[in-house]
Design a protein around this motif. Sequence first.
Motif, PDB file in Angstrom:
ATOM      1  N   LEU A 224       0.778  -1.226   0.098  1.00 40.06           N
ATOM      2  CA  LEU A 224      -0.023  -0.051   0.014  1.00 40.06           C
ATOM      3  C   LEU A 224       0.884   1.383   0.087  1.00 40.06           C
ATOM      4  CD1 LEU A 224      -2.949  -0.838   2.496  1.00 40.06           C
ATOM      5  CD2 LEU A 224      -2.713  -1.077   0.100  1.00 40.06           C
ATOM      6  N   LEU A 225       2.011   1.144   0.414  1.00 42.74           N
ATOM      7  CA  LEU A 225       3.096   2.254   0.290  1.00 42.74           C
ATOM      8  C   LEU A 225       3.187   2.803  -0.853  1.00 42.74           C
ATOM      9  CD1 LEU A 225       5.699   1.106   2.864  1.00 42.74           C
ATOM     10  CD2 LEU A 225       3.637   2.409   3.398  1.00 42.74           C
ATOM     11  N   PHE A 226       3.174   1.827  -2.028  1.00 44.26           N
ATOM     12  CA  PHE A 226       3.188   2.108  -3.650  1.00 44.26           C
ATOM     13  C   PHE A 226       1.730   2.803  -4.266  1.00 44.26           C
ATOM     14  CE2 PHE A 226       6.665  -0.694  -2.260  1.00 44.26           C
ATOM     15  CZ  PHE A 226       7.644   0.013  -2.800  1.00 44.26           C
ATOM     16  N   MET A 227       0.632   2.910  -3.410  1.00 40.82           N
ATOM     17  CA  MET A 227      -0.395   3.249  -3.905  1.00 40.82           C
ATOM     18  C   MET A 227      -0.521   4.682  -4.160  1.00 40.82           C
ATOM     19  SD  MET A 227      -2.077   0.499  -4.506  1.00 40.82           S
ATOM     20  CE  MET A 227      -3.843   0.916  -4.855  1.00 40.82           C
ATOM     21  N   GLY A 228      -0.543   5.498  -3.128  1.00 40.71           N
ATOM     22  CA  GLY A 228      -0.948   7.014  -3.275  1.00 40.71           C
ATOM     23  C   GLY A 228      -2.407   7.344  -3.332  1.00 40.71           C
ATOM     24  N   GLY A 229      -2.608   8.367  -3.097  1.00 42.63           N
ATOM     25  CA  GLY A 229      -3.957   8.785  -3.135  1.00 42.63           C
ATOM     26  C   GLY A 229      -4.554   9.216  -4.511  1.00 42.63           C
TER      27      GLY A 229
END
Length: 483
Positions: A337-342
């Motif tokens: 999830l650290l690689f998702m972004g808003g």
Amino acid sequence: MIHFKAIGKIMGALLMLLGLLMLPGVGFSLYYESGDEISLIAAAIVSGLIGAILFFSFSKQDQNIRKREGYMIVSVSWFLMSIFGMLPYLISGTIPNVADALFETVSGLTTTGASILTDIEVIPKGILFWRSMTQWIGGLGIIVLTVAIFPLLGIGGIELFVAESPGPTSDKLHPRIRETAKRLWYIYVGLTFAAGLLYFLGGMDFYDAVNHALTTMATGGFSTKNSSMAYYDGPFIQYTAILFMFLAGTNFTVIYFSLTGKFDRVFRSDEFKAYATTIILLGIGLSIPIYFISGLEYEKAFRDTLFQVVSLITTTGFVSADYTRYHIGITLIFFMLLFMGGSAGSTAGGIKFVRHLAFFKNSWLEFKRIVHPRAVVPLKINGDRVTGKIITHIMNFLLIYLMIFVMGSIVLTIMGYDILTSFGAVATCLGNVGPGIGKVGPVDNFSFFSPTAKVFLSFIMLLGRLELYTILILFTPYFWRTN
């Protein structure tokens, strides 16, 4: 030719503004008698004085800013804000080490939320408020704020807005860039006030409510408590945080359309639908195994899960539970999830949902193109065709992002840190999230890193916050060529 004098004028205006924004903390310092008001005033005077010298030395410069100057101004301004923003820490002695003060300041301005402080609650109230203020300044971008007042300075600002806006989006709230910036800040300030009010009604004292409102809407994650949001274990405050983290990670044009009753524009947004759906599915899906593993009541398990999913996806970084204590598989999912972004056009950092959406849609359509090589199969988002140039730009961004993550992790391992910690530190700093995995998990901090590693990670945070290209382009020969 680059107009350095025009750049110097704008740098001066930014430093004067930064100095003014240091002063609100003086009120808290005096009220709580924490003894740090002199440090804040001294830092504000130094920043304001140097800014005034720069501004008035080049006050006759009235050239409109071109794209080249725009990128340089954004990059240099974030560097200068980081240097002058750490003055309150250094002058007060709260953080006497330059590398530590730089890391904490950059983490604030980039809304990363990673910290070197081991005991936050002993920090003087005025300095602690400035720490929260750095995230609020960086949330939507001090450049966007300055764009709104540039007409008063006789400076054009469209290139600055393009270089600073957090994500690839073509939506405009108003055709004039000044009005766009003003509307973004109206929304930002309004939601910050609403979050603070609800936090206060939920049981936080006034000081904590203000600080957490600033860092929630900035998707920053700095807290006034050592245990972050886990300190406030009640449902009201934590669900309030979830709501406003979600809103802060939403494209602000979508929020504007919903506030003006244009709900058809909201539901037409493919990115918003993907963003909301992903959060809902992950919140429900992960809460089930966490419920059985943790032994908590389901509401608490669901709340902890949803909180951490929203916190990581929106790159806020607040902590309500240690997501690394459940199972290695669940830890891996949270790491991803650290690689998702808003959403693009939000205060969130990271890769952004619109890029993921374009990548996966284009990859899926590629199968159809293989079967029907002569067919024209366009990629569409929000019903609009995405040009090949934009697709190439997104693919290049994802590749460069991955390369920086890999190379940054290698650098930290060479410095002597274990690979899990290196992965976690680089991923969370590049994505401007805050907590990671390894020794930088949700209940840890970054104090153990060497000064060199802290400066390196500070640079990684700036790269992520400014969408890679804004800084990297300065290191290319094409930027400096006059023709």
